[in-house]
Design a protein around this motif. Structure first.
Motif, PDB file in Angstrom:
ATOM      1  N   LEU A   1       1.012  -1.303   0.285  1.00 40.59           N
ATOM      2  CA  LEU A   1      -0.361   0.600  -0.323  1.00 40.59           C
ATOM      3  C   LEU A   1       0.845   1.065   0.351  1.00 40.59           C
ATOM      4  O   LEU A   1       0.481   2.191  -0.774  1.00 40.59           O
ATOM      5  CB  LEU A   1      -1.323  -0.329   0.961  1.00 40.59           C
TER       6      LEU A   1
ATOM      7  N   LEU B   1      -4.444  -4.526  -5.181  1.00 43.93           N
ATOM      8  CA  LEU B   1      -4.372  -4.378  -3.632  1.00 43.93           C
ATOM      9  C   LEU B   1      -6.229  -3.352  -4.278  1.00 43.93           C
ATOM     10  O   LEU B   1      -7.103  -2.659  -4.371  1.00 43.93           O
ATOM     11  CB  LEU B   1      -3.592  -2.747  -4.334  1.00 43.93           C
TER      12      LEU B   1
ATOM     13  N   ALA C   1      -7.508  -0.559  -1.920  1.00 45.18           N
ATOM     14  CA  ALA C   1      -7.269   0.567  -2.295  1.00 45.18           C
ATOM     15  C   ALA C   1      -8.636   0.543  -3.326  1.00 45.18           C
ATOM     16  O   ALA C   1      -9.034   1.913  -3.970  1.00 45.18           O
ATOM     17  CB  ALA C   1      -6.047   0.385  -2.802  1.00 45.18           C
TER      18      ALA C   1
ATOM     19  N   GLY D   1       0.728   5.597   2.611  1.00 47.11           N
ATOM     20  CA  GLY D   1       0.199   4.478   2.158  1.00 47.11           C
ATOM     21  C   GLY D   1       0.643   3.018   3.096  1.00 47.11           C
ATOM     22  O   GLY D   1      -0.683   2.276   3.884  1.00 47.11           O
TER      23      GLY D   1
ATOM     24  N   GLY E   1      -1.723   0.119   5.355  1.00 45.59           N
ATOM     25  CA  GLY E   1      -1.424  -1.223   5.334  1.00 45.59           C
ATOM     26  C   GLY E   1      -1.584  -1.437   6.390  1.00 45.59           C
ATOM     27  O   GLY E   1      -2.297  -2.472   7.054  1.00 45.59           O
TER      28      GLY E   1
END
Length: 410
Positions: free
Chosen positions: A60, A111, A114, A268, A272
């Protein structure tokens, strides 16, 4: 709601099966085994979630660098000629196009967390163009089928689970998943286009789909020329080189855009860590349910029944033990993930069943969950042909996964 009934069914059926074994066969070990499975499954779920923290934070974080560095935008421009023709009812240049591209890109990188926010944003923007607010439009359905077909280039979470379960080469299922998810997505596009009367025989789409099909055919032919040992070596090497290339490419793209890549990565990575913690209760719940179901003997009875039916028609039955993952995937991502982990725990991460369950997990996505979340977010009640197209894409992915698993690991 579906997962609620499935979870209840695990315990109720397990209890009934255990009671029958106790009353009719005098099996006094079945109930202690079921209770032991609740503790061991809970421990396994926590250890897996803890192990996911680092890798989810890594990817992430890398994804955030790629987003800030404009990689997603580049991908959008490359795919624009194709997607404009797949979504003909969306006005050219409408902002929803960017959201769709970013969602697909996040899905391709594996992901999911996301991709979901971007997908919800895309649905809201498409709803603004919808003249019948309670009915799904053609672009909405095509968009959801692309999501449910599970188009994935980098199945990050599956690779992590395989590493956690002790696979000698966690990336050896990389190419098989890429091939299986391709066939699932291709089937979804074709079926949805037939429903929506989208002309796939135009030059741009033919060149794109034909080029991709040719690449996949060449990949399959190339691997068919190798012996099993070299096939595994090449598949693993390609996966690792591609993964490292993407990481370095994202960082370089961020540097060119003068992005503070370190700060972007940290931002990011925080997501995660949060994600890894958030999945703990879900993973505990589903693994305990599956553990009890298996310890009671109900899972073995189900698999033996399917194996008998498959064997009765003269087919090989090695794939049957991995089918629970495939059957669960359209209903629940966490449920299918639990089935995949259970298969690797029971048969081994490097067994045929363990590998096939991973390919099942990566070949499609959670059809009913995606339909419920995405349509529910904008108040869609009439889904038209979305369910049919999504399930047909799932079926194509399952069949492709079985054939590809036998090709690579059979």
């Amino acid at each position: 709601m579906v997962l609620n009934y499935i979870w209840i069914a695990f315990f109720v059926i397990a209890f009934i099966v255990a009671l029958v074994k106790l009353v009719f066969w005098g099996d006094f070990d079945v109930f202690p085994a079921m209770m032991d499975s609740t503790f061991s499954s809970s421990k396994t779920a926590f250890e897996i979630s803890l192990g996911l923290t680092g890798v989810l934070s890594l990817w992430l974080g890398i994804m955030k660098i790629g987003e800030r560095g404009g990689v997603v935008g580049v991908l959008a421009r490359l795919l624009s000629p194709v997607f404009v023709r797949l979504f003909p009812q969306i006005p050219k240049g409408h902002p929803v196009t960017g959201s769709i591209f970013m969602n697909i890109a996040a899905n391709m990188l594996g992901l999911d967390n996301a991709a979901t926010p971007l997908g919800l944003k895309a649905m809201e923007q498409m709803q603004e163009l919808n003249t019948r607010k309670d009915t799904a439009t053609d672009p909405m359905i095509m968009f959801l089928v692309l999501n449910t077909s599970g188009l994935t280039i980098i199945p990050v979470s599956i690779l992590v689970y395989r590493a956690q379960m002790g696979a000698a080469q966690p990336t050896d299922i990389f190419v098989p998943i890429l091939l299986a998810t391709f066939f699932s997505t291709l089937a979804g596009i074709i079926v949805t286009s037939l429903y929506q009367r989208i002309n796939l025989l135009n030059r741009t789409l033919l060149l794109f789909l034909g080029g991709v099909c040719a690449f996949v055919a060449a990949t399959i032919w190339g691997f068919s020329q190798l012996d099993p040992e070299k096939m595994n070596l090449v598949s693993t090497s390609v996966a690792n080189i591609l993964l490292m290339t993407i990481i370095v490419g994202f960082i370089v793209a961020g540097m060119r855009k003068r992005v503070n890549v370190y700060d972007a990565f940290i931002e990011g990575a925080k997501d995660g860590f949060t994600t890894a913690v958030r999945i703990i209760p879900y993973l505990v719940a589903i693994l305990v349910g599956i553990g009890v179901f298996r310890a009671s003997g109900a899972m073995d009875a189900l698999i033996d029944g399917i194996a008998w039916c498959v064997g009765a028609v003269g087919l090989d039955t090695d794939f049957v033990a991995a089918l629970p993952t495939a059957l669960m995937k359209p209903l629940s991502g966490s449920g299918a993930r639990g089935m995949m982990v259970d298969a690797m725990t029971t048969y081994g991460a490097d067994s045929f069943v363990g590998r096939l369950s991973c390919i099942f997990q990566g070949s499609t996505d959670t059809t009913f969950y995606i339909l419920a979340v995405y349509f529910g977010s904008v108040g869609i009640r009439y889904t038209r042909h979305a369910v049919v197209c999504g399930l047909l894409a799932d079926l194509a992915g399952i069949i492709a996964a079985i054939a590809i698993a036998y090709f690579f690991f059979g």
